[in-house]
Motif scaffolding. Structure first.
Motif, PDB file in Angstrom:
ATOM      1  N   ASN A 189      -4.566  -4.223  11.005  1.00 58.62           N
ATOM      2  CA  ASN A 189      -5.294  -2.983  11.234  1.00 58.62           C
ATOM      3  C   ASN A 189      -4.489  -1.776  10.769  1.00 58.62           C
ATOM      4  N   LYS A 190      -5.189  -0.778  10.212  1.00 54.54           N
ATOM      5  CA  LYS A 190      -4.522   0.402   9.666  1.00 54.54           C
ATOM      6  C   LYS A 190      -3.744   1.204  10.708  1.00 54.54           C
ATOM      7  N   VAL A 191      -4.086   1.020  11.985  1.00 59.09           N
ATOM      8  CA  VAL A 191      -3.425   1.819  13.021  1.00 59.09           C
ATOM      9  C   VAL A 191      -2.223   1.102  13.638  1.00 59.09           C
ATOM     10  N   HIS A 192      -1.924  -0.093  13.166  1.00 63.03           N
ATOM     11  CA  HIS A 192      -0.783  -0.830  13.721  1.00 63.03           C
ATOM     12  C   HIS A 192       0.504  -0.046  13.469  1.00 63.03           C
ATOM     13  N   ARG A 193       1.375  -0.032  14.482  1.00 59.23           N
ATOM     14  CA  ARG A 193       2.596   0.790  14.398  1.00 59.23           C
ATOM     15  C   ARG A 193       3.637   0.239  13.425  1.00 59.23           C
ATOM     16  N   ALA A 194       3.435  -0.974  12.903  1.00 61.21           N
ATOM     17  CA  ALA A 194       4.424  -1.567  11.990  1.00 61.21           C
ATOM     18  C   ALA A 194       4.277  -1.083  10.554  1.00 61.21           C
ATOM     19  N   TRP A 195       3.209  -0.325  10.249  1.00 60.66           N
ATOM     20  CA  TRP A 195       2.979   0.055   8.848  1.00 60.66           C
ATOM     21  C   TRP A 195       4.132   0.854   8.254  1.00 60.66           C
ATOM     22  N   THR A 196       4.746   1.704   9.047  1.00 65.07           N
ATOM     23  CA  THR A 196       5.866   2.505   8.523  1.00 65.07           C
ATOM     24  C   THR A 196       6.996   1.607   8.032  1.00 65.07           C
ATOM     25  N   GLU A 197       7.350   0.600   8.835  1.00 60.03           N
ATOM     26  CA  GLU A 197       8.415  -0.323   8.433  1.00 60.03           C
ATOM     27  C   GLU A 197       7.999  -1.158   7.222  1.00 60.03           C
ATOM     28  N   ILE A 198       6.753  -1.580   7.204  1.00 64.21           N
ATOM     29  CA  ILE A 198       6.276  -2.403   6.083  1.00 64.21           C
ATOM     30  C   ILE A 198       6.389  -1.627   4.775  1.00 64.21           C
ATOM     31  N   LYS A 199       5.980  -0.376   4.786  1.00 62.85           N
ATOM     32  CA  LYS A 199       6.015   0.420   3.551  1.00 62.85           C
ATOM     33  C   LYS A 199       7.443   0.778   3.141  1.00 62.85           C
ATOM     34  N   GLU A 200       8.329   0.893   4.114  1.00 65.37           N
ATOM     35  CA  GLU A 200       9.743   1.108   3.780  1.00 65.37           C
ATOM     36  C   GLU A 200      10.311  -0.114   3.066  1.00 65.37           C
ATOM     37  N   ALA A 201       9.866  -1.297   3.477  1.00 63.39           N
ATOM     38  CA  ALA A 201      10.378  -2.537   2.885  1.00 63.39           C
ATOM     39  C   ALA A 201       9.748  -2.841   1.534  1.00 63.39           C
ATOM     40  N   LEU A 202       8.443  -2.630   1.394  1.00 60.33           N
ATOM     41  CA  LEU A 202       7.725  -3.069   0.198  1.00 60.33           C
ATOM     42  C   LEU A 202       7.537  -1.969  -0.840  1.00 60.33           C
ATOM     43  N   GLY A 203       7.811  -0.720  -0.499  1.00 57.13           N
ATOM     44  CA  GLY A 203       7.759   0.348  -1.483  1.00 57.13           C
ATOM     45  C   GLY A 203       6.369   0.918  -1.700  1.00 57.13           C
ATOM     46  N   ASP A 204       6.310   1.886  -2.599  1.00 56.10           N
ATOM     47  CA  ASP A 204       5.060   2.626  -2.824  1.00 56.10           C
ATOM     48  C   ASP A 204       4.047   1.844  -3.657  1.00 56.10           C
ATOM     49  N   ASN A 205       4.521   1.164  -4.680  1.00 56.98           N
ATOM     50  CA  ASN A 205       3.612   0.498  -5.615  1.00 56.98           C
ATOM     51  C   ASN A 205       3.311  -0.933  -5.180  1.00 56.98           C
ATOM     52  N   PHE A 206       2.614  -1.050  -4.076  1.00 55.93           N
ATOM     53  CA  PHE A 206       2.298  -2.372  -3.541  1.00 55.93           C
ATOM     54  C   PHE A 206       0.827  -2.410  -3.136  1.00 55.93           C
ATOM     55  N   PRO A 207       0.147  -3.524  -3.366  1.00 54.67           N
ATOM     56  CA  PRO A 207      -1.280  -3.636  -3.033  1.00 54.67           C
ATOM     57  C   PRO A 207      -1.517  -3.812  -1.530  1.00 54.67           C
ATOM     58  N   TYR A 208      -1.375  -2.727  -0.780  1.00 52.77           N
ATOM     59  CA  TYR A 208      -1.480  -2.806   0.680  1.00 52.77           C
ATOM     60  C   TYR A 208      -2.883  -3.188   1.147  1.00 52.77           C
ATOM     61  N   ASP A 209      -3.881  -2.999   0.275  1.00 47.98           N
ATOM     62  CA  ASP A 209      -5.239  -3.402   0.642  1.00 47.98           C
ATOM     63  C   ASP A 209      -5.315  -4.903   0.912  1.00 47.98           C
ATOM     64  N   LYS A 210      -4.458  -5.682   0.221  1.00 49.81           N
ATOM     65  CA  LYS A 210      -4.434  -7.126   0.450  1.00 49.81           C
ATOM     66  C   LYS A 210      -3.945  -7.450   1.860  1.00 49.81           C
ATOM     67  N   LEU A 211      -3.012  -6.653   2.367  1.00 50.18           N
ATOM     68  CA  LEU A 211      -2.482  -6.904   3.706  1.00 50.18           C
ATOM     69  C   LEU A 211      -3.496  -6.484   4.771  1.00 50.18           C
ATOM     70  N   GLU A 212      -4.266  -5.461   4.479  1.00 46.71           N
ATOM     71  CA  GLU A 212      -5.306  -5.050   5.421  1.00 46.71           C
ATOM     72  C   GLU A 212      -6.373  -6.142   5.544  1.00 46.71           C
ATOM     73  N   LYS A 213      -6.695  -6.770   4.420  1.00 44.67           N
ATOM     74  CA  LYS A 213      -7.689  -7.849   4.432  1.00 44.67           C
ATOM     75  C   LYS A 213      -7.091  -9.151   4.970  1.00 44.67           C
ATOM     76  N   GLY A 214      -5.782  -9.318   4.762  1.00 45.83           N
ATOM     77  CA  GLY A 214      -5.124 -10.565   5.150  1.00 45.83           C
ATOM     78  C   GLY A 214      -4.996 -11.502   3.970  1.00 45.83           C
ATOM     79  N   LEU A 215      -3.886 -12.199   3.892  1.00 39.23           N
ATOM     80  CA  LEU A 215      -3.606 -13.075   2.754  1.00 39.23           C
ATOM     81  C   LEU A 215      -4.173 -14.475   2.926  1.00 39.23           C
ATOM     82  N   GLY A 216      -4.782 -14.760   4.047  1.00 45.55           N
ATOM     83  CA  GLY A 216      -5.567 -15.973   4.199  1.00 45.55           C
ATOM     84  C   GLY A 216      -4.822 -17.257   4.495  1.00 45.55           C
ATOM     85  N   TYR A 217      -3.594 -17.156   4.964  1.00 45.21           N
ATOM     86  CA  TYR A 217      -2.826 -18.362   5.283  1.00 45.21           C
ATOM     87  C   TYR A 217      -3.141 -18.853   6.690  1.00 45.21           C
ATOM     88  N   LYS A 218      -3.107 -20.152   6.850  1.00 41.07           N
ATOM     89  CA  LYS A 218      -3.054 -20.749   8.169  1.00 41.07           C
ATOM     90  C   LYS A 218      -1.577 -20.961   8.470  1.00 41.07           C
TER      91      LYS A 218
END
Length: 470
Positions: free
Chosen positions: A161-190
């Protein structure tokens, strides 16, 4: 099995424990290995020459470029565990090192990766944000334990969810040029995770680690059945420290050393002798596998130590030693308040921070005296002033302790305890220069036990219901 054109990637490859297990399971080499440590990559190259090696940070390797259009059938990830482990105690932790697991998300989002496996300490489940306790010093926020781990799982599965408090840390780790829309949808793993003990799969160490398995191909995640267990379990008996100790290496007497052992070590030895030797059923070293020695207990300043398979030296009247009829052994742990353990138990977990496991051997002869020698239940600094160290009763027979030897376990013994093959090359680097013990032990302590990686990969890539745990 792997599908056509699929490759295997070992991130955080280290000395090659996971790669060795993967190769044993699938009978093929790992395609890509990544590690920032030159010593680790050098050892990996020696033992896995067909693998393409990247000696750089995992963040500096572009998954798209490295894979060159090939899908990843198996991605293995063993991010640094030190800043999660309870062994670190209350010391400050590093946010960047704790965030290394976001590399899994990066690979899963940027390249096709069918199955991934992650290995870490059990405390990885508590992964959460940090609080600054003093300038530049951070510690886990006890009120938000598991919050970041939850975000990681949601990114890899159903979406964050876009309001999750972990987004700040995630973006610090993965940088600006990353397809964050994929993480919002979920990568589909079991995803499933379990804690596995290496000793349950035929590895002579109690090393316990968290393993996570994720797959997006619709197939079930399977877990290997334990093959070894305690007496009465119906499984094969545990492999033990005795199986990996090289009994041909002589131990050095703890007495008469130019540099005396520190008091804390002497105390550990004394308590260990009391617990593991002064008992009804101590571990007896197989006579055919040990090289006994003779030690002088004279009042001279230079006590002599002689191999028992050499001609006996001139014996002076005051020598109190002799040929030893029984040798007992236990394992000492020079860390914390743990005394160690019996030799016929699996070796305790090996640390990358230095060798802290040793072999203690007590040399005994039949006791014919009529006095009451002092029991070895005090610090050895006191006991050494006595004529005798102690008398033990083994199966009704009295024996006198005439000497005690101690040596630290050698790197090849530690690698054996982790389940590495006997021919695994650890002693020299690719230029023929001898590796220091520090370098060898670091590669071992950081390693994944090959046999655990092997059975885990077999369970998920080789169909055999008999190996699947409920």
């Amino acid at each position: 099995m792997l599908l056509p054109n699929e490759i295997i990637v070992d991130n955080f490859a280290g000395g090659g424990g996971a790669s060795t297990g993967i190769e044993q399971a699938l009978n093929r080499h790992v395609d890509i290995a990544i590690n920032h440590d030159p010593d680790a990559i050098d050892m990996h190259k020696l033992n896995h020459p067909k693998t393409k090696h990247y000696c750089e940070s995992v963040w500096d390797v572009d998954p798209v470029e490295a894979c060159a259009g090939r899908p990843v059938g198996l991605g293995w990830f063993s991010p640094d565990c030190r800043h999660f482990s309870i062994a670190k105690g209350g010391q400050p932790v590093d946010k960047n090192i704790r965030g290394l697991a976001w590399v899994v998300v990066r690979w899963a989002a940027l390249v096709p990766m069918r199955v991934f496996k992650l290995e870490n300490v059990q405390e990885f489940l508590t992964w959460g944000p940090l609080v600054e306790v003093s300038p530049g010093n951070f510690k886990p926020d006890s009120e938000r334990q598991g919050e970041t781990f939850d975000a990681f799982i949601k990114c890899m599965t159903t979406g964050l969810n876009k309001v999750h408090r972990a987004w700040t840390e995630i973006k610090e780790a993965l940088g600006d040029n990353f397809p964050y829309d994929k993480l919002e949808k979920g990568l589909g793993y079991k995803i499933e995770h379990r804690t596995l003990s290496a000793c349950d799969y035929g590895v002579p160490t109690t090393r316990k680690r968290l393993f996570m398995v994720g797959r997006n191909d619709g197939k079930a995640i399977v877990w290997p059945k334990p093959t070894h267990g305690p007496k009465g379990s119906g499984l094969q008996p545990y492999k033990t420290a005795a199986d990996i100790i090289d009994w041909s290496i002589p131990v050095r007497s703890i007495f008469g050393r130019k540099r005396p052992l520190v008091e804390a070590t002497l105390n550990r030895i004394a308590k260990g002798i009391q617990k593991f030797v002064e008992c009804e059923d101590p571990y007896l070293v197989p006579e055919e596998n040990v090289l006994p020695f003779i030690n002088e207990h004279a009042n001279a300043s230079n006590q002599r130590v002689m191999n028992a398979n050499e001609p006996l030296r001139t014996i002076c009247a005051q020598v109190k030693g002799g040929h030893f009829s029984i040798v007992t052994s236990h394992v000492i742990k020079l860390r914390g308040d743990n005394l160690g353990h019996r030799t016929d138990e699996p070796l305790h977990t090996i640390s990358a921070g230095g060798n802290h496991l040793g072999a203690v051997q007590a040399f005994l002869i039949k006791y014919y005296g009529t006095g009451a020698p002092k029991a070895a239940n005090e610090p050895l600094g006191t006991i050494t002033t006595k004529d005798r160290f102690g008398v033990v009763v083994i199966k009704g027979e009295k024996y006198q302790i005439v000497d005690i030897g101690l040596r630290m376990l050698e790197p090849h013994e530690l690698f054996a305890a982790m389940g590495f093959p006997k021919d695994y090359m650890i002693a020299y680097n690719s230029n023929g220069k001898k590796n220091s013990k520090r370098i060898q032990v670091a590669r071992c302590g950081n390693a994944v036990c090959p046999l655990v990686a092997k059975v885990l990969v077999e369970a998920n890539f080789i169909t055999d219901d008999s190996r699947i745990a409920a």
